[in-house]
Motif scaffolding. Structure first.
Motif, short mmCIF file in Angstrom:
data_model
loop_
_atom_site.label_atom_id
_atom_site.label_comp_id
_atom_site.label_asym_id
_atom_site.label_seq_id
_atom_site.Cartn_x
_atom_site.Cartn_y
_atom_site.Cartn_z
N LYS A 1 0.63 -1.04 0.01
CA LYS A 1 0.27 0.03 -0.13
C LYS A 1 1.29 1.18 0.05
CE LYS A 1 -4.26 1.48 2.41
NZ LYS A 1 -4.40 2.64 3.94
N LEU A 2 1.82 1.00 0.68
CA LEU A 2 2.51 2.58 0.89
C LEU A 2 3.80 2.22 0.27
CD1 LEU A 2 3.00 2.56 4.48
CD2 LEU A 2 1.68 4.03 3.47
N LYS A 3 4.11 1.19 -1.13
CA LYS A 3 5.35 0.89 -1.53
C LYS A 3 6.67 1.12 -1.20
CE LYS A 3 2.75 3.01 -5.13
NZ LYS A 3 2.34 4.20 -6.57
N VAL A 4 6.73 0.41 -0.42
CA VAL A 4 7.88 0.24 1.18
C VAL A 4 8.52 -1.05 0.50
CG1 VAL A 4 8.68 -0.23 3.33
CG2 VAL A 4 7.33 1.55 2.83
N LYS A 5 10.19 -0.96 0.04
CA LYS A 5 10.91 -2.35 0.32
C LYS A 5 11.25 -2.26 1.28
CE LYS A 5 10.71 -1.50 -5.50
NZ LYS A 5 10.91 -1.10 -6.77
N PRO A 6 12.15 -3.83 1.06
CA PRO A 6 13.42 -4.35 2.07
C PRO A 6 14.58 -3.30 2.42
CG PRO A 6 12.78 -5.64 1.05
CD PRO A 6 11.74 -4.91 0.04
N LYS A 7 15.18 -2.72 3.47
CA LYS A 7 15.87 -1.38 3.42
C LYS A 7 16.00 -0.19 3.05
CE LYS A 7 19.19 -5.27 2.13
NZ LYS A 7 20.72 -5.56 0.84
N ASP A 8 14.15 0.04 2.88
CA ASP A 8 14.12 0.87 3.09
C ASP A 8 13.74 2.20 4.40
OD1 ASP A 8 13.59 1.20 0.15
OD2 ASP A 8 11.76 1.23 0.44
N THR A 9 13.94 2.70 4.11
CA THR A 9 13.40 3.94 5.75
C THR A 9 12.81 4.64 4.69
OG1 THR A 9 16.64 3.81 5.80
CG2 THR A 9 15.04 5.18 7.68
N VAL A 10 11.44 4.49 6.83
CA VAL A 10 10.13 5.07 6.95
C VAL A 10 10.73 6.10 8.38
CG1 VAL A 10 8.73 3.93 5.10
CG2 VAL A 10 8.96 3.07 7.71
N TYR A 11 9.39 6.67 8.72
CA TYR A 11 9.68 7.71 9.52
C TYR A 11 7.76 7.03 10.52
CZ TYR A 11 13.37 9.73 7.65
OH TYR A 11 14.94 10.44 7.46
N ILE A 12 7.67 7.03 11.39
CA ILE A 12 6.85 6.80 12.64
C ILE A 12 6.98 7.79 13.88
CG2 ILE A 12 6.69 4.42 12.14
CD1 ILE A 12 8.21 3.91 15.25
N LYS A 13 5.67 8.38 14.21
CA LYS A 13 5.20 9.34 14.36
C LYS A 13 4.56 8.71 15.91
CE LYS A 13 3.26 13.20 13.64
NZ LYS A 13 1.90 14.10 13.48
N LEU A 14 5.22 8.63 17.12
CA LEU A 14 4.65 8.60 18.09
C LEU A 14 4.61 9.20 19.59
CD1 LEU A 14 7.22 5.54 18.43
CD2 LEU A 14 4.81 5.18 18.39
N GLN A 15 3.25 9.85 20.02
CA GLN A 15 3.19 10.76 20.42
C GLN A 15 4.92 12.29 20.30
OE1 GLN A 15 4.40 9.86 24.40
NE2 GLN A 15 2.07 8.48 24.41
N GLN A 16 3.75 12.94 19.14
CA GLN A 16 4.31 13.38 18.43
C GLN A 16 5.55 13.40 18.15
OE1 GLN A 16 1.95 15.93 17.68
NE2 GLN A 16 1.17 14.52 17.04
N GLN A 17 6.76 12.95 18.31
CA GLN A 17 7.92 12.36 18.31
C GLN A 17 8.49 11.59 17.26
OE1 GLN A 17 8.85 11.34 21.91
NE2 GLN A 17 10.34 13.10 22.17
N ILE A 18 8.76 11.78 16.05
CA ILE A 18 9.70 11.11 15.02
C ILE A 18 10.64 10.51 15.21
CG2 ILE A 18 9.23 11.46 12.23
CD1 ILE A 18 7.52 14.09 12.74
N PHE A 19 10.24 8.76 14.02
CA PHE A 19 11.57 8.65 15.13
C PHE A 19 11.88 8.09 13.00
CE2 PHE A 19 9.38 8.44 18.51
CZ PHE A 19 10.55 9.33 19.53
N PRO A 20 13.16 7.86 12.61
CA PRO A 20 13.31 6.95 11.78
C PRO A 20 13.42 5.02 11.56
CG PRO A 20 15.47 7.69 11.98
CD PRO A 20 14.06 8.60 13.37
N VAL A 21 13.21 4.50 11.48
CA VAL A 21 13.43 3.20 11.17
C VAL A 21 13.21 2.19 10.17
CG1 VAL A 21 11.34 2.85 13.18
CG2 VAL A 21 10.68 2.72 10.77
N TYR A 22 14.48 1.82 9.87
CA TYR A 22 14.65 0.35 9.24
C TYR A 22 14.53 -0.42 8.69
CZ TYR A 22 18.46 -1.92 6.47
OH TYR A 22 18.86 -2.71 4.90
N ILE A 23 13.26 -0.87 7.54
CA ILE A 23 12.80 -1.47 7.23
C ILE A 23 13.67 -3.29 6.80
CG2 ILE A 23 10.84 -2.84 5.79
CD1 ILE A 23 9.85 -0.41 7.07
#
Length: 749
Positions: free
Chosen positions: A530-552
């Motif tokens: 759905k998001l067109k994300v592949k392995p080894k991509d980096t996406v960002y998540i929001k947790l209580q108004q804080q944004i963190f990068p995560v590595y797939i």
């Protein structure tokens, strides 16, 4: 010409019956399924509109009047109201308790009894009330406190209500919800969640509103959700979308098959009336008049079949499907709707069938009458390419005769192949969807969920509470699930984070959670697509108004749960506190009873409840099988009747030359079998691709089904296909046996 039209229809009704059936099935399925989706959509939207459902729900640690006033002053906010939610659990049922406010936001609809007031009573969920056979005025006990049942309600947020995500289908006898006054609620020993219901102006910017609310509430801010994204409404409207897609998917397929059936029928009919066309032209009928005459056959038969399908689909198919699917949802009443799209489809199908009729008619009426009168048998054919090979002389006569005929009449052969292919395709889809759901459930409950019992607590547990809870057990695994926001290309996507401690009770396919390091995570396949994300991509998540990068690290091929997968170490590495809500145990009853436990879920019971999902699709499976049978018999019969009409002179000639009846029939059977066999071979991969598309449509964001079909289902589909072929061949044998050889061999002149 009008009298001739109806006389020809009466004499050739068997030929046109196939067109009637296909156009009827096309509109019957489309209008029946589409009407159901429109009925559900209108009912859901009306329910939401009547309750004035909040646009956003803000969860906070505690209420604060001053901060609420600040929210009211925001430019895009129209109204704010308080609400508290808690969970009451007994051995017999689970009840979600809510407080009502005196505003009109997210107000439940009273079904029976008194209106919502501050009286010391309780208003039960209507379905829960009926399932447990309560009565108005009866006493309802909560923690040894008696409450009079003052009425029953329905609320759109609970349109698809389950006690937890572990309960796949609503069970109104075991789970429900109820409303209490704020004063009555505060006397209960619950772990409440405090919420503010926020009604905003149109076109408000949700991310900006979220930032403003986080600034106002600071440390008291927990999360902001949209009810239509996080409640049963999401499942409900996802189901509406799925049903709409299925309506267009199947109607498109049957429309294509209807056009093919019409072209084959008219080609055979025009071939039979070749002499009459020549006579009509010789007698002075204009080309336009003759053309309109033959176009009228397609118009009358298709219009009648499509109109009847359009009329009966909403009246017969929609109620039947609503009975199978609608009982999963809790609504005040299903609304009656009307749509003009069905009539538009009737016009489109009729017009397309009239246009397809031009293919066999136009080339003929443009010729001179004398030329039209020439028999098809007088045409000269070139040798086919196989006849120039050495292999040809080694083939038996029957196979030579069949291959020569197929190569000289490719269009006719393609039609026969397509009929078998379409039949096999629908049979694979019908049997495969049931196999796919079974396969997905087996994957979840045998491969992913390895625990035997899941214990859910009334509130998330901190480290000290976890230690005290698990001090008497050895093998276990903690599970935390949180709603997060996934950021991709400046867009936010709601997702679920699954965080687990060390253990083997939850196994994620193709991923060892304990090997994750730093900010590595796994991402479910459906969400990645759905998001067109592949392995080894980096996406960002929001947790209580804080944004963190995560590595797939990898894409996880999993049916459920969907979302992102974290280990406890990775989660804590993101400066998040690990506070699980559930404990996974390899054996039942390992953990003794304690006040913090909200529920115990037996995996076997979860599996049995999940299998009930099959009950809702049995109607669609049966419909597809019947459609496949109608398709297979209709198109194959049409194709081979066309072959018979073009080759009855050859059959008669073979009989006169001394071929026995058995030899003549075997030639027909060989061609029928060969075309069906080719269609069967092509239908296997085509059916698999169609099944994948079908499974994708019935999947939801919460539950992705994995396409699968068993060998037994493939065998059954193949037997049904070849059974249809034998029925068609039996009818052809009757026609061949009735050939008048003298008439068949009489020259056209």
């Amino acid at each position: 010409m009008v009298r001739k039209t109806f006389r020809d229809l009466r004499k050739n009704w068997i030929s046109f019956l196939s067109v009637f059936l296909m156009s009827f099935i096309c509109l019957f399925i489309f209008t029946g399924i589409f009407h159901l989706s429109q009925q559900m959509d209108a009912t859901g939207k009306e329910f939401v509109r009547d309750s004035r459902l909040a646009d956003n729900v803000l969860s906070v640690t505690s209420f604060n009047a001053e901060k609420e006033q600040e929210i009211n002053k925001l430019e895009n906010v129209k109204q704010v109201a308080r609400r508290s939610i808690g969970r009451y659990q007994t051995d017999q049922f689970s009840l979600t308790l809510l407080t009502f406010n005196h505003s009109a936001i997210s107000r439940p609809q009273v079904i029976r009894g008194a209106k919502l007031t501050d009286r010391a009573g309780i208003w039960l969920d209507e379905d829960f009330f009926q399932a447990r056979h309560y009565h108005l005025g009866e006493t309802f006990l909560i923690e040894n406190t008696s409450y009079e049942i003052l009425g029953t309600v329905r609320q759109p947020e609970f349109i698809y209500h389950t006690a937890s995500e572990d309960q796949p289908l609503p069970n109104h006898k075991k789970s429900g919800y109820a409303y209490l006054s704020q004063q009555s609620f505060e006397h209960l020993r619950l772990y409440p969640v405090h919420q503010l219901l926020v009604k905003t102006k149109k076109n408000s910017n949700t991310p900006w509103l979220e930032k403003e609310l986080a600034d106002i509430w600071a440390a008291d801010y927990l999360e902001l959700n949209q009810p239509q994204d996080t409640s049963g409404l999401s499942i409900f409207f996802d189901r509406v979308t799925q049903i709409q897609r299925l309506a267009f998917l199947f109607s498109s397929l049957f429309l294509l098959l209807t056009l093919i059936t019409m072209e084959a029928t008219m080609r055979r009919f025009v071939k039979q009336q070749q002499l009459q066309i020549a006579v009509l032209k010789a007698q002075g009928f204009s080309r336009r008049m003759v053309l309109l005459h033959y176009l009228s056959f397609g118009m009358i038969v298709t219009l009648f079949g499509a109109s009847l399908g359009c009329l009966l689909g909403p009246k017969l198919l929609s109620p039947a499907l609503l009975t199978a699917i609608g009982n999963q949802f809790s609504v005040p009443a299903w609304l009656e709707v009307r749509t003009s799209l069905g009539y538009l489809m009737v016009a489109v199908v009729t017009l397309l069938n009239m246009l397809i009729t031009l293919l066999p008619v136009l080339p003929l009426i443009g010729q001179l009458s004398a030329k039209i009168m020439q028999k098809q048998s007088n045409q000269r054919f070139k040798r086919v390419w196989l006849e120039h090979t050495k292999l040809w002389t080694h083939l038996p006569f029957a196979l030579q005769w069949t291959l020569r005929d197929i190569q000289r009449n490719r269009r006719r052969a393609v039609l026969g192949i397509f009929g078998a292919l379409g039949c096999m395709l629908l049979l694979i889809a019908a049997l495969g969807i049931k196999d796919s759901i079974n396969f997905s459930l087996d994957s979840i409950f045998n491969d992913t969920y390895r625990y035997e019992e899941k214990v859910t607590f009334k509130k998330p547990l901190n480290a000290q509470e976890r230690t005290a809870t698990a001090e008497t057990i050895t093998d276990y695994q903690w599970l935390e699930q949180q709603n997060i926001k996934l950021l991709k290309d400046s867009e936010e996507q709601a997702a679920k984070a699954t965080i687990v401690s060390d253990g083997n009770e939850l196994a994620v396919p193709a991923l060892d959670l304990q090997d994750l390091a730093a900010n590595q995570v796994g991402l479910s396949g459906a969400l990645a697509k759905k998001l067109k994300v592949k392995p080894k991509d980096t996406v960002y998540i929001k947790l209580q108004q804080q944004i963190f990068p995560v590595y797939i690290k990898t894409i996880v091929p999993i049916s459920s749960p969907q979302g992102l997968f974290f280990s406890q170490a990775v989660w804590e590495n993101l400066q998040q506190t690990f506070e699980p809500q559930s404990l996974l145990l390899p054996k039942k009853d390992q953990l003794p009873e304690m006040p913090l436990i909200a529920s115990r879920n037996d995996k076997q019971q979860q599996f049995e409840d999940s299998q009930k999902l099959l009950e809702g699709i049995l109607m669609i499976v049966t419909l597809l099988i019947l459609a496949a049978l109608a398709l297979g018999i209709t198109i194959m019969l049409n194709c081979h009747l066309l072959i018979f009409s073009e080759r009855f002179i050859e059959f008669a000639t073979l009989k006169v030359l001394g071929f026995t009846k058995r030899e003549v029939l075997s030639l027909s059977f060989l061609e029928t079998s060969l075309l069906t066999l080719i269609g069967w071979l092509l239908g296997l991969p085509s059916g698999w691709l169609f099944l994948k598309a079908y499974v994708a449509m019935v999947s939801t964001d919460q539950q992705q089904y994995l396409p699968h079909i068993t060998f037994q289902s493939l065998t059954l589909a193949s037997l049904v296909l070849f059974g249809c072929m034998l029925l068609v061949q039996a009818y052809l044998n009757l026609r061949i046996n009735r050939i008048d050889f003298a008439t068949a061999l009489k020259p056209a002149e």
